[in-house]
Scaffold this motif. Sequence first.
Motif, mmCIF file in Angstrom:
data_model
loop_
_atom_site.group_PDB
_atom_site.id
_atom_site.type_symbol
_atom_site.label_atom_id
_atom_site.label_comp_id
_atom_site.label_asym_id
_atom_site.label_seq_id
_atom_site.Cartn_x
_atom_site.Cartn_y
_atom_site.Cartn_z
ATOM 1 N N GLY A 1 25.519 50.882 33.112
ATOM 2 C CA GLY A 1 26.589 51.857 32.953
ATOM 3 C C GLY A 1 27.900 51.443 33.593
ATOM 4 O O GLY A 1 28.957 51.980 33.249
ATOM 5 N N LEU A 2 27.860 50.468 34.507
ATOM 6 C CA LEU A 2 29.085 50.068 35.200
ATOM 7 C C LEU A 2 30.048 49.334 34.267
ATOM 8 O O LEU A 2 31.260 49.520 34.340
ATOM 9 C CB LEU A 2 28.745 49.201 36.415
ATOM 10 C CG LEU A 2 29.907 48.841 37.329
ATOM 11 C CD1 LEU A 2 30.623 50.076 37.846
ATOM 12 C CD2 LEU A 2 29.434 47.976 38.502
ATOM 13 N N VAL A 3 29.509 48.498 33.373
ATOM 14 C CA VAL A 3 30.375 47.785 32.419
ATOM 15 C C VAL A 3 31.115 48.787 31.542
ATOM 16 O O VAL A 3 32.322 48.649 31.282
ATOM 17 C CB VAL A 3 29.554 46.799 31.553
ATOM 18 C CG1 VAL A 3 30.444 46.162 30.488
ATOM 19 C CG2 VAL A 3 28.909 45.728 32.421
ATOM 20 N N GLN A 4 30.409 49.815 31.101
ATOM 21 C CA GLN A 4 31.031 50.846 30.264
ATOM 22 C C GLN A 4 32.112 51.585 31.046
ATOM 23 O O GLN A 4 33.172 51.926 30.504
ATOM 24 C CB GLN A 4 29.951 51.821 29.788
ATOM 25 C CG GLN A 4 30.367 52.685 28.619
ATOM 26 C CD GLN A 4 29.187 53.430 28.033
ATOM 27 O OE1 GLN A 4 28.181 53.665 28.697
ATOM 28 N NE2 GLN A 4 29.286 53.822 26.775
ATOM 29 N N GLU A 5 31.862 51.812 32.329
ATOM 30 C CA GLU A 5 32.853 52.463 33.196
ATOM 31 C C GLU A 5 34.131 51.642 33.295
ATOM 32 O O GLU A 5 35.223 52.174 33.477
ATOM 33 C CB GLU A 5 32.243 52.665 34.597
ATOM 34 C CG GLU A 5 33.136 53.360 35.593
ATOM 35 C CD GLU A 5 33.363 54.834 35.286
ATOM 36 O OE1 GLU A 5 34.432 55.348 35.657
ATOM 37 O OE2 GLU A 5 32.482 55.457 34.663
ATOM 38 N N MET A 6 33.988 50.303 33.154
ATOM 39 C CA MET A 6 35.136 49.402 33.234
ATOM 40 C C MET A 6 35.803 49.170 31.871
ATOM 41 O O MET A 6 36.672 48.313 31.741
ATOM 42 C CB MET A 6 34.697 48.047 33.798
ATOM 43 C CG MET A 6 34.131 48.111 35.204
ATOM 44 S SD MET A 6 35.335 48.694 36.391
ATOM 45 C CE MET A 6 34.325 48.691 37.866
ATOM 46 N N GLY A 7 35.364 49.897 30.847
ATOM 47 C CA GLY A 7 36.006 49.777 29.542
ATOM 48 C C GLY A 7 35.298 48.858 28.575
ATOM 49 O O GLY A 7 35.789 48.619 27.466
ATOM 50 N N GLY A 8 34.132 48.338 28.954
ATOM 51 C CA GLY A 8 33.365 47.484 28.061
ATOM 52 C C GLY A 8 32.269 48.260 27.357
ATOM 53 O O GLY A 8 32.133 49.475 27.543
#
Length: 423
Positions: free
Chosen positions: A291-298
């Motif tokens: 979920g962290l990548v998605q939080e960064m816009g990925g």
Amino acid sequence: MAIQIPRGTQDILPGVVEKWQFIENKAKEICNKYQYREIRTPIFENTELFLRGVGDTTDIVQKEMYSFQDRGGRNITLRPEGTASVVRSFAENKMFGNPTQPVKLYYLGPMFRYERPQAGRYRQFVQFGVEALGSMDPAIDAEVISLAMELYKSLGLKKLRLVVNSLGDNESRNAHRAALINHFQPRIGEFCSDCQKRLEKNPLRILDCKKDRDHELMKSAPSILEYLNEDSKQYFEKVKQYLSAMDMDYIVDPTLVRGLDYYNHTAFEIMSEAEGFGAITTLCGGGRYNGLVQEMGGPDTPGIGFALSIERLLSALEAEGINIEAEHSVDCYIIALGEEAKDYSVTLLQKLRTAGFSSERDYLNRKMKAQFKAAERIAAKYAIILGDDELKMGNIAVKNLETGEQTELSLDHFIDEFSKLCR
């Protein structure tokens, strides 16, 4: 008044820095075996990165970040940890589209946190970490843990304890979160102000509080393991299965939550059990952060990693009495006597270095005996003795400083003959 080093920082001097280089090279060597490749990110980032990536309920964000406004009015922070920067780079550079997946990266560099300096803890510290992005296979969780353990063991550490836990998926965490709020709510006034703020935002962080760790409600708090759904249970069982298959001893600790908000599923720490290491025993910590990548816009991309402090590693080595020899190899030291010989020694020194020899000469106009002492002090293997008379005769004396054996070599063919002598 003399200017002194800022509190919480250190000078790493010659004689000690070689130990750091040895550890850093060992870490890079192991990463190469595991197919992790180096990434280098900026030392400062936009503050928003750490607010979103590390979490605004963490001690790092609330109390420890070095933040400032630059001349353009932008909010900037010296990086307090490595994962957020790596994940930002992964998303920004679209590494999720790389043909080779998962993307396996490592980093090594200074981090900055404003915390109380103590043994092995500094405000500027060097962190080594790895991140594996793009796989939800529990085998890669075990691989990341094994890489960290191999580094410690390769340096000779034996008194290690591996502690693992599962924080579960979102469904499991939400159920556990509700149970924690019900548990702490009636007596939250007895806890510190930080815990009171965390109750609604992230009650899991209460379990990581250092001030209230001895409160009776801490001991009776509901365990995350009681709230794992079937998928989370199966995932954790697989991780443990793979760790056992790798002959890695571990302990399951349901109170292990880690200090950053982005963790889910696997969490782990490696601790030192060496006598005299100190009250804070953690050497390394990490876990999964889907979920962290998605939080960064990925895109929605799973990830897992760990980070460790080189300073803490050095403290653990010291506690176990393990000494890393600080190697500093010098092939030869030129001892020149007479003005012509001194002048020629400049040319000869350059020729030796160009040929690949670690070489040095006297720059203080010392006498022969003092030059020999200087050569021994830096542990030179050979002394190259050159005087005005020898220069005219076309010969150079070479003395093996370990055996005392002395040889005459031709000035015209010196580099070739010296190379043969060294072999």
